[in-house]
Write a protein that holds these residues in place. Sequence first.
Motif, PDB file in Angstrom:
ATOM      1  N   ARG A 135       0.835  -1.214   0.000  1.00 34.61           N
ATOM      2  CA  ARG A 135       0.000   0.000   0.000  1.00 34.61           C
ATOM      3  C   ARG A 135       0.867   1.261   0.000  1.00 34.61           C
ATOM      4  N   LEU A 136       2.012   1.184   0.698  1.00 37.60           N
ATOM      5  CA  LEU A 136       2.903   2.350   0.789  1.00 37.60           C
ATOM      6  C   LEU A 136       3.980   2.331  -0.299  1.00 37.60           C
ATOM      7  N   ALA A 137       3.864   1.359  -1.217  1.00 34.96           N
ATOM      8  CA  ALA A 137       4.843   1.208  -2.309  1.00 34.96           C
ATOM      9  C   ALA A 137       6.256   1.007  -1.770  1.00 34.96           C
ATOM     10  N   LEU A 138       6.352   0.230  -0.692  1.00 31.69           N
ATOM     11  CA  LEU A 138       7.655  -0.080  -0.105  1.00 31.69           C
ATOM     12  C   LEU A 138       7.976  -1.545  -0.394  1.00 31.69           C
ATOM     13  N   THR A 139       9.237  -1.816  -0.563  1.00 35.07           N
ATOM     14  CA  THR A 139       9.620  -3.201  -0.839  1.00 35.07           C
ATOM     15  C   THR A 139      10.649  -3.670   0.184  1.00 35.07           C
ATOM     16  N   ASP A 140      10.750  -4.969   0.264  1.00 30.60           N
ATOM     17  CA  ASP A 140      11.664  -5.590   1.212  1.00 30.60           C
ATOM     18  C   ASP A 140      13.082  -5.047   1.025  1.00 30.60           C
ATOM     19  N   GLY A 141      13.729  -4.665   2.116  1.00 31.37           N
ATOM     20  CA  GLY A 141      15.127  -4.243   2.048  1.00 31.37           C
ATOM     21  C   GLY A 141      15.339  -2.758   1.833  1.00 31.37           C
ATOM     22  N   VAL A 142      14.280  -1.983   1.590  1.00 31.10           N
ATOM     23  CA  VAL A 142      14.494  -0.538   1.386  1.00 31.10           C
ATOM     24  C   VAL A 142      14.675   0.156   2.735  1.00 31.10           C
ATOM     25  N   GLU A 143      15.294   1.306   2.670  1.00 31.64           N
ATOM     26  CA  GLU A 143      15.431   2.120   3.874  1.00 31.64           C
ATOM     27  C   GLU A 143      14.136   2.877   4.102  1.00 31.64           C
ATOM     28  N   VAL A 144      13.632   2.816   5.316  1.00 29.28           N
ATOM     29  CA  VAL A 144      12.419   3.572   5.631  1.00 29.28           C
ATOM     30  C   VAL A 144      12.688   4.443   6.848  1.00 29.28           C
ATOM     31  N   VAL A 145      11.890   5.476   6.963  1.00 30.55           N
ATOM     32  CA  VAL A 145      11.971   6.315   8.152  1.00 30.55           C
ATOM     33  C   VAL A 145      10.632   6.226   8.873  1.00 30.55           C
ATOM     34  N   CYS A 146      10.730   6.009  10.181  1.00 30.30           N
ATOM     35  CA  CYS A 146       9.547   6.016  11.044  1.00 30.30           C
ATOM     36  C   CYS A 146       9.548   7.350  11.769  1.00 30.30           C
ATOM     37  N   GLY A 147       8.404   7.952  11.900  1.00 33.46           N
ATOM     38  CA  GLY A 147       8.386   9.227  12.594  1.00 33.46           C
ATOM     39  C   GLY A 147       7.104   9.477  13.342  1.00 33.46           C
ATOM     40  N   ASN A 148       7.206  10.322  14.326  1.00 33.30           N
ATOM     41  CA  ASN A 148       6.038  10.864  15.019  1.00 33.30           C
ATOM     42  C   ASN A 148       6.439  12.230  15.563  1.00 33.30           C
ATOM     43  N   THR A 149       5.632  12.794  16.424  1.00 31.54           N
ATOM     44  CA  THR A 149       5.915  14.163  16.867  1.00 31.54           C
ATOM     45  C   THR A 149       7.183  14.263  17.697  1.00 31.54           C
ATOM     46  N   ARG A 150       7.696  13.129  18.174  1.00 30.89           N
ATOM     47  CA  ARG A 150       8.879  13.180  19.037  1.00 30.89           C
ATOM     48  C   ARG A 150      10.188  13.073  18.260  1.00 30.89           C
ATOM     49  N   GLY A 151      10.138  12.478  17.060  1.00 28.40           N
ATOM     50  CA  GLY A 151      11.380  12.333  16.323  1.00 28.40           C
ATOM     51  C   GLY A 151      11.253  11.325  15.209  1.00 28.40           C
ATOM     52  N   ALA A 152      12.398  10.874  14.718  1.00 26.59           N
ATOM     53  CA  ALA A 152      12.417   9.951  13.590  1.00 26.59           C
ATOM     54  C   ALA A 152      13.572   8.979  13.747  1.00 26.59           C
ATOM     55  N   ALA A 153      13.403   7.812  13.174  1.00 31.00           N
ATOM     56  CA  ALA A 153      14.489   6.828  13.167  1.00 31.00           C
ATOM     57  C   ALA A 153      14.391   6.021  11.882  1.00 31.00           C
ATOM     58  N   ARG A 154      15.551   5.568  11.421  1.00 36.49           N
ATOM     59  CA  ARG A 154      15.593   4.871  10.133  1.00 36.49           C
ATOM     60  C   ARG A 154      15.849   3.383  10.327  1.00 36.49           C
TER      61      ARG A 154
END
Length: 706
Positions: free
Chosen positions: A602-621
């Motif tokens: 649904r998010l057009a992401l594939t296995d092994g790609v780098e993603v960033v997770c985020g919310n109002t407190r910050g982000a991590a990859r």
Amino acid sequence: MRRAGLGGVFHLMEIRNSVCPYDCPDCCGLRVHVEGGHATRVEGDPSHPFTRGTLCPKMAHYERTVHNDRRIQHPMRRTGKKGEGMFERISWDAAIEEIAARWKRIIAADGAEAILPYSYAGTMGIVQHGAGHAFFARLGASSLDRTICSPAKRAGYKAVMGDTRCAAPQEAQESDCIVLWGCSMLATDIHFRHDVEAARKKGARVLCIDTYETKTAQYADEFFCVKPGTDGAFALGVLHVLAREGLTDEAFIEAHVTGWEALKERRLPHYTPERAAAETGVPAAEIERFARLYGMARAPFIRTGSGYSRYAGGAAATRLIACLPAAVGAYARRGGGFLSSISGGKAFDRDIVHRPDLAKKGVRHINMCALGNVLTDARLAPRVRSLYVYASNPACTAPDQNRVLAGLSRGDLFTVVHERFLTDTARYADIVLPATSSLEHDDLYYSYGHYTVERARAVIPPVGESRSNWAVFCALAHAMGIKDAFFDQTADALVEALIASADRAWELPVDKARLAACEPVELPLPAGYKMDFLTPSGKIEIENPREEPALPDYIAPYGDAAAFALVSAPDMRILDSSFCEREELTREGTMVLMMHPADAARLALTDGVEVVCGNTRGAARFTLKCTPRVPAGRVVTEGVWWQALTKGGNVNRLTAQRLTDSGGGSTFYDVCVDVRAARCVWGRGDFAKNVETDKEGEDGYGRNPT
Ligand code: SF4
């Protein structure tokens, strides 16, 4: 003792007993091979009644931690910017003098409460773990509420069961239905598997409740996958079915339980399986199936982990889970019961070390989960001017990491870190002090997963100039002008006093001769201890008038305005942030984010790609791993990694300082995030570059300050 050849030189080789010091319920017995003052091999102690001679892969080569090239060998003073990790060597005398001089100035200007100790479970021995309590109490420093792990679980258990002893894990061998509830047994409680297997061979079924398909879930016979933070609703749905289908033990309830009727009348009608299904995501038919498996078992045994309690309603969930064995009378059956957390420490008078009598009246308490706010809130009076960290690594493990790092970066904060390695926190220190490993100091250990206790003496000399927690606090006491013979004692003298205290602290005789000889000792349990309900009423208190609310109810998680519930689970290679120093354990890369393939598509992401997770407190990859083990709408990451092993910060960039309903506990798992493709690929260990990029706030989730 035997002789071993080494390049033509013969060294005496000895095998000495020790204990795993880490924050793990297993508290394994160790046999350490020592040669020429070095630990050359570490193996499990086959005579240990619970761990029975096996170790996890981390500790199977503990000698690689103890004699690791990265050990801090001598005291150091900061020369670079905070966080850079640049230091110069100084002597112990200079370090102690400098700390004492700074603290005297701070106390004169702002009072002793401007000094904050920060420690947790980097070492679990009674003496070294609590070594600073008496010193900081005597100083009048701010008092730290050590709530980062599972106080909500403790509070919830106490509300229903008081001081009742939990069932011993070996009891489960006689069970015919073992429930692993939020317990990632194969990652965090591996020796319990022996007991589970013994029961399984006799026909027991193993049920697992968790938020994604862990290895333990795969091992179990049946898996019930709940939405994060909804365990209390699951318990209520099961209780509803038990009551509706007459699967309760009415005679047991009548004799030993208070509040069952109130629960039945005022809570259970609202928690039909359908309602519980709506809350938990587990189909109603599966909730009914669980209830029947549990309610019809001869002797069901529940073992809980702690993760399920790190949500808004963590204590309430524990209260509701504790109602299950009460409803079916599991305590009265051989093999049945509830293992939440064992308090083997009650075998000793720990006040001998902690000395609460030294505490100054009215000193403020600071919740360790709120470190980020405490260090950055300029309105706090007095402001924290000095932080002393030992046996902990809050820059890595405390929630709301961006705030913690902002606080640690303050130019006016004098930070001292006593550590074995240059951890994320040590990099922010003004003074770094080298700490001993557990093989280099004396202590006494108990477990929170079983009833075995054991003394450990130092088996090798300190590495470099390292000193134990206790030795440093004695030196600081003298430097601060505290004249008290208490601080003239050795750690071993404290251990002796603790062992002697078992006579008054534990109601049955403890084998002190074996303890003195550093052999594992199983604490004797009174016959029928499971039925000895140590509550004010002498009964299991489903309804407890001293609690608010008196009758437990489900509390939904806080959540966040973001798409995915983020579960941060344990990684078998490390423990909290310990063992990150071990290249062979961490080299395979870290920071994987598991996501259901449908969500990824649904998010057009594939296995092994780098993603960033985020919310109002910050982000991590993270590196994305698509797997059906994780249900849609959730993402899972395992492990709390040192910054140098991450792509710009670990999972705690995303976690919150919010507290649980009771106990003031952390809510690490009560977090939601958005996920999207990262714009650039981050190299492992390329920390400086990552920090620089984060400063630009390019991910739009708020900045990750240095
Ligand atoms: S970390 Fe746990 S399982 Fe591993 S050796 Fe230590 S106590 Fe045992």
